[in-house]
Design a protein around this motif. Sequence first.
Motif, PDB file in Angstrom:
ATOM      1  N   ALA A  23       0.853  -1.184   0.000  1.00 25.79           N
ATOM      2  CA  ALA A  23       0.000   0.000   0.000  1.00 25.79           C
ATOM      3  C   ALA A  23       0.893   1.239   0.000  1.00 25.79           C
ATOM      4  N   THR A  24       0.618   2.191  -0.892  1.00 26.35           N
ATOM      5  CA  THR A  24       1.489   3.367  -1.040  1.00 26.35           C
ATOM      6  C   THR A  24       0.654   4.635  -1.191  1.00 26.35           C
ATOM      7  N   ASP A  25       1.295   5.748  -0.907  1.00 27.24           N
ATOM      8  CA  ASP A  25       0.792   7.060  -1.303  1.00 27.24           C
ATOM      9  C   ASP A  25       1.993   7.986  -1.408  1.00 27.24           C
ATOM     10  N   THR A  26       1.754   9.269  -1.658  1.00 27.41           N
ATOM     11  CA  THR A  26       2.863  10.189  -1.880  1.00 27.41           C
ATOM     12  C   THR A  26       3.714  10.377  -0.628  1.00 27.41           C
ATOM     13  N   THR A  27       3.094  10.254   0.564  1.00 26.56           N
ATOM     14  CA  THR A  27       3.882  10.417   1.788  1.00 26.56           C
ATOM     15  C   THR A  27       4.888   9.288   1.952  1.00 26.56           C
ATOM     16  N   LEU A  28       4.517   8.075   1.531  1.00 24.78           N
ATOM     17  CA  LEU A  28       5.460   6.956   1.612  1.00 24.78           C
ATOM     18  C   LEU A  28       6.605   7.162   0.617  1.00 24.78           C
ATOM     19  N   GLU A  29       6.294   7.683  -0.557  1.00 25.14           N
ATOM     20  CA  GLU A  29       7.348   7.987  -1.527  1.00 25.14           C
ATOM     21  C   GLU A  29       8.334   8.995  -0.946  1.00 25.14           C
ATOM     22  N   GLN A  30       7.801  10.042  -0.309  1.00 29.75           N
ATOM     23  CA  GLN A  30       8.679  11.054   0.270  1.00 29.75           C
ATOM     24  C   GLN A  30       9.502  10.480   1.412  1.00 29.75           C
ATOM     25  N   ALA A  31       8.901   9.573   2.184  1.00 30.86           N
ATOM     26  CA  ALA A  31       9.641   8.943   3.284  1.00 30.86           C
ATOM     27  C   ALA A  31      10.834   8.157   2.754  1.00 30.86           C
ATOM     28  N   LEU A  32      10.623   7.390   1.689  1.00 30.82           N
ATOM     29  CA  LEU A  32      11.743   6.624   1.119  1.00 30.82           C
ATOM     30  C   LEU A  32      12.781   7.557   0.516  1.00 30.82           C
ATOM     31  N   MET A  33      12.329   8.642  -0.111  1.00 29.30           N
ATOM     32  CA  MET A  33      13.285   9.607  -0.661  1.00 29.30           C
ATOM     33  C   MET A  33      14.133  10.232   0.446  1.00 29.30           C
ATOM     34  N   ASN A  34      13.529  10.478   1.600  1.00 29.40           N
ATOM     35  CA  ASN A  34      14.307  11.012   2.725  1.00 29.40           C
ATOM     36  C   ASN A  34      15.434  10.072   3.105  1.00 29.40           C
ATOM     37  N   LEU A  35      15.141   8.780   3.145  1.00 35.26           N
ATOM     38  CA  LEU A  35      16.164   7.797   3.493  1.00 35.26           C
ATOM     39  C   LEU A  35      17.227   7.719   2.406  1.00 35.26           C
ATOM     40  N   LEU A  36      16.810   7.802   1.141  1.00 34.91           N
ATOM     41  CA  LEU A  36      17.774   7.784   0.034  1.00 34.91           C
ATOM     42  C   LEU A  36      18.655   9.031   0.081  1.00 34.91           C
ATOM     43  N   ASN A  37      18.056  10.173   0.407  1.00 34.92           N
ATOM     44  CA  ASN A  37      18.845  11.409   0.502  1.00 34.92           C
ATOM     45  C   ASN A  37      19.844  11.340   1.646  1.00 34.92           C
ATOM     46  N   ASN A  38      19.446  10.733   2.765  1.00 32.65           N
ATOM     47  CA  ASN A  38      20.383  10.563   3.881  1.00 32.65           C
ATOM     48  C   ASN A  38      21.589   9.728   3.457  1.00 32.65           C
ATOM     49  N   ALA A  39      21.306   8.662   2.696  1.00 31.40           N
ATOM     50  CA  ALA A  39      22.405   7.820   2.214  1.00 31.40           C
ATOM     51  C   ALA A  39      23.305   8.596   1.258  1.00 31.40           C
ATOM     52  N   ALA A  40      22.684   9.385   0.362  1.00 30.13           N
ATOM     53  CA  ALA A  40      23.472  10.157  -0.596  1.00 30.13           C
ATOM     54  C   ALA A  40      24.272  11.253   0.094  1.00 30.13           C
ATOM     55  N   ASP A  41      23.708  11.863   1.131  1.00 26.09           N
ATOM     56  CA  ASP A  41      24.441  12.880   1.870  1.00 26.09           C
ATOM     57  C   ASP A  41      25.643  12.291   2.591  1.00 26.09           C
ATOM     58  N   ALA A  42      25.512  11.047   3.044  1.00 22.23           N
ATOM     59  CA  ALA A  42      26.639  10.396   3.720  1.00 22.23           C
ATOM     60  C   ALA A  42      27.760  10.090   2.738  1.00 22.23           C
ATOM     61  N   ASN A  43      27.397   9.554   1.588  1.00 24.98           N
ATOM     62  CA  ASN A  43      28.378   9.264   0.531  1.00 24.98           C
ATOM     63  C   ASN A  43      27.592   8.945  -0.733  1.00 24.98           C
ATOM     64  N   PRO A  44      27.671   9.805  -1.762  1.00 22.03           N
ATOM     65  CA  PRO A  44      26.847   9.591  -2.954  1.00 22.03           C
ATOM     66  C   PRO A  44      27.332   8.467  -3.858  1.00 22.03           C
ATOM     67  N   MET A  45      28.469   7.889  -3.565  1.00 21.97           N
ATOM     68  CA  MET A  45      29.051   6.877  -4.444  1.00 21.97           C
ATOM     69  C   MET A  45      28.645   5.466  -4.013  1.00 21.97           C
ATOM     70  N   ASP A  46      28.235   4.681  -4.999  1.00 24.32           N
ATOM     71  CA  ASP A  46      28.001   3.247  -4.831  1.00 24.32           C
ATOM     72  C   ASP A  46      26.985   2.958  -3.724  1.00 24.32           C
ATOM     73  N   ILE A  47      25.815   3.588  -3.809  1.00 21.40           N
ATOM     74  CA  ILE A  47      24.735   3.281  -2.876  1.00 21.40           C
ATOM     75  C   ILE A  47      24.051   1.993  -3.336  1.00 21.40           C
ATOM     76  N   SER A  48      23.925   1.054  -2.433  1.00 21.95           N
ATOM     77  CA  SER A  48      23.354  -0.261  -2.762  1.00 21.95           C
ATOM     78  C   SER A  48      21.914  -0.310  -2.253  1.00 21.95           C
ATOM     79  N   ILE A  49      21.000  -0.672  -3.145  1.00 21.78           N
ATOM     80  CA  ILE A  49      19.574  -0.767  -2.802  1.00 21.78           C
ATOM     81  C   ILE A  49      19.114  -2.188  -3.094  1.00 21.78           C
ATOM     82  N   LEU A  50      18.553  -2.836  -2.096  1.00 18.25           N
ATOM     83  CA  LEU A  50      18.141  -4.240  -2.227  1.00 18.25           C
ATOM     84  C   LEU A  50      16.659  -4.355  -1.921  1.00 18.25           C
ATOM     85  N   LEU A  51      15.942  -5.070  -2.773  1.00 19.96           N
ATOM     86  CA  LEU A  51      14.525  -5.350  -2.574  1.00 19.96           C
ATOM     87  C   LEU A  51      14.335  -6.845  -2.367  1.00 19.96           C
ATOM     88  N   ASP A  52      13.697  -7.201  -1.279  1.00 18.58           N
ATOM     89  CA  ASP A  52      13.426  -8.607  -0.967  1.00 18.58           C
ATOM     90  C   ASP A  52      12.049  -8.692  -0.334  1.00 18.58           C
TER      91      ASP A  52
END
Length: 423
Positions: A314-343
Motif C-alpha cells: 500500500a502506497t501514497d505520496t507520503t510513503l514515496e517522500q519517506a523513502l526519498m528522505n532515506l535515500l537522501n540521507n544515504a546520498a548525503d553520507a556518501n553519494p558513491m556506490d549506494i546499494s539498494i536491495l529489494l526482498d
Amino acid sequence: MHQPLPLSTPNRNLVRLTIVRGITWTGFLGAIIFGIEVLSFQLHVMPVILVIIAMGLVNVATWWRLGRPRAVTDIEYLVHLLIDVLGLSLLFYYTGGSTNPFITYYLVPVTIAAATLPWRFAWIIAAASLASYTAMMLFYEPVPQLSNGFVGTGIRLHIIGMWLNFSLSAGLVTFFIFKMAHALRRRDLTLSRTRETALRNEQVLAVATQAAGTAHELGTPLSTMAVLLSEMRQEARDNTPLVEDIDLLRQQVDTCKARLQTLVANADRRRLAKPEIAAAETWLSDVLQRWLVLRPDVSHRIDIQGKRGTPYIATDTTLEQALMNLLNNAADANPMDISILLDWTQDDVIIDIRDHGPGVSMNIADQLGETFISTKSKGMGIGLFLTHATINRFGGGVSLYNHEEGGTLTEVKLPRATADNPA
C-alpha cells in the motif's frame, strides 16, 4: 445475533478460574474413586457425587455465560469464588472435614481473590474460607482411613494426601498467577505503545501545522522575489551572463512556488484518499527514477532478491517522500556506490539501503526517528522523524545499523498487500 465481547482482564480471569475449577474437581473425583475402590474408604457416595456433578454444571453454565455479550463484574467474580468455597465445604463435610488432607485447598480461592479482586471482596473470600475451615473442625462425617490408614512404605495416608494437595494447589496457583501477571504485562506494553504512538502523532501534527503555516507565509516573499527578478532581467537584458543567472534564479523561485502550491493542494486529498496498491518492484523503480533526477551526483545499484511472485504494498505520496528522505540521507553520507536491495517474505516487503559513509553514532542510533535527532551537523532530525512516523502509519518499521564493512544499512519493512486488498 450478538457477538461475544472481546475478553477483558476480568473475563480472562473468569476463564482461568473455570479452567482451575475443572482441573480441581476432576482431580477430586479421581481421588474419591481411587479411595473407594482401592483404599476402601467408607463414604456416603451419593452426596459426594451430587456435589461434584453440581460443580460440573456450574462450570458448564460459566462457559455458556462467557459467550454472552456482557462483561464480567467484580461482584459476579466474587459470587463464583463463593460458590467454589461452598462446593469445597460440602465436599469436605462428607469426606472427613478438617481431617481431610485437602482441607488447605481453601487457600487457592483465597489466593485468587487476593490477586484479582478489590480489597473488601478479597477479605470476604478470606473470611468465608476461614469460617468454612472452622466449621469443618466441628461438623463433618469422619473417614477413619484418612486418620489411621498407612501405605506400603509405612507413611501415613494423611501425609500422602497433604503432599498431593500441595502439588495440586501449587500448580494451580502458579498457573493462575502467571497467566494473570502475563496479561497485565501485555496490557502495560500495549498501553505504553499507545502512549508512544499518541505522542508521536502529536509531534507529527505539530510539524504539519507549522509546515502549513510556513507554506502560506512563504508565498508572499516568493511572489516578491519573482517580481524583482523580472525587473532585474529587464534592466540586465544586455548582460547575457547575468540574464542567465537571473533566469536560473527565477526558475528556482517558480519551482518553490509550484511545490508550495502542490503541498497545499494535496494536503486535504492525502488526508481523505485511500492508499493505492502497487507492485513493490515497479513502485521502487519509479521512486528511484524521480530521486535520481534530484540527485544526479549519485551512483547506485539495485538488486532484486525475491524470485517468486510479485509482492504488492500500500502506497501514497507520503510513503514515496519517506523513502526519498532515506535515500537522501544515504546520498548525503556518501553519494558513491549506494546499494539498494529489494526482498520479500510471506508477510513483509524489505528494502535495504546501504551507503559507504561514516555510519551512525551509537549514542544516537536508538533515538533516531523517535524524536528530532539528526545524523547531520546542520540537520534538525525532522526528516527521519517524519519518515519513521509515515512508515509506522503503514504498519512497517525502519531500522538503522552500522554495516560491518563500513557505512550505514537502513532497513525498511512494509507489510505485503494483495492486489485488491491492502494489508
